[in-house]
Design an enzyme around this catalytic site. Structure first.
Site, PDB file in Angstrom:
ATOM      1  CG  HIS A   1       0.659   6.787   5.359  1.00 40.08           C
ATOM      2  ND1 HIS A   1       1.826   7.271   5.911  1.00 40.08           N
ATOM      3  CD2 HIS A   1       0.859   5.459   5.176  1.00 40.08           C
ATOM      4  CE1 HIS A   1       2.684   6.265   6.059  1.00 40.08           C
ATOM      5  NE2 HIS A   1       2.126   5.156   5.631  1.00 40.08           N
TER       6      HIS A   1
ATOM      7  N   GLY B   1       0.837  -1.191   0.000  1.00 43.14           N
ATOM      8  CA  GLY B   1       0.000   0.000   0.000  1.00 43.14           C
ATOM      9  C   GLY B   1       0.874   1.243   0.000  1.00 43.14           C
TER      10      GLY B   1
HETATM   11 ZN    ZN Z   1       2.883   3.285   5.738  1.00 37.73          ZN
END
Ligand code: ZN
Length: 166
Positions: A135, A45
């Site tokens: 994030h 990811g």
């Molecule tokens: Zn990460």
């Protein structure tokens, strides 16, 4: 420079990324680059801000997936279950941290054509999606550590980074 993965403690990683209002015309170029960088780093990811884009967007792909998951402005509407798992992060190399997270998520967002999309995800992909949305909110795996564990982590992490520079 958008080609390199930002590494903790890069302050850019701490910013919350705002929603995309107009999808950039080169969106396919951006997501192709993100997937390439993610795969070259053996990741599953990647959030756009990890490589310097202020775009609320992530890509994800498990080894068994034919097609990557690419979601713009992702929002988790519902969660269910909970388990603990060690998580790594391309922006915090050499470290894994055990994090409790829901095991199922109901996700909404927009695809690269600007269409609304919905996904019901479970297991590892549900975890990846939550990690990437973290994030985009400026949250990293190290933010889950207690103060004491964070201090211990910092000492070891500094040594690790120094070793890599050598
Ligand atoms: Zn990460």
């Amino acid at each position: 420079m958008h080609d390199e993965i930002r590494i903790f403690p890069d302050p850019f990683l701490k910013n919350r990324v705002s929603e995309i209002e107009n999808i950039p015309s080169n969106i396919n170029e951006i997501t192709a680059k993100m997937l390439k960088i993610m795969e070259e780093a053996d990741g599953i990811g990647l959030a756009a801000n990890q490589i310097g884009y202020s775009l609320r967007l992530f890509v994800a792909r498990l080894p068994e997936d034919k097609e990557p998951l690419i979601v713009i402005n992702p929002v988790i509407l519902e969660v269910d279950g909970e388990d603990h798992m060690e998580e790594g992060c391309l922006s915090v190399p050499g470290v894994s941290i055990e994090i409790p997270r829901p095991t199922r998520v109901f996700l909404k967002g927009i695809n690269t054509d600007g269409k609304e999309v919905e996904y019901e995800l479970e297991g590892l992909m549900a975890r990846v999606v939550q990690h990437e949305i973290d994030h985009l909110n400026g949250v990293l795996i190290v933010d889950y550590l207690s103060r004491r564990d964070f201090i211990r982590f910092q000492r070891e992490y500094e040594k690790l980074l120094k070793k890599e520079e050598e």
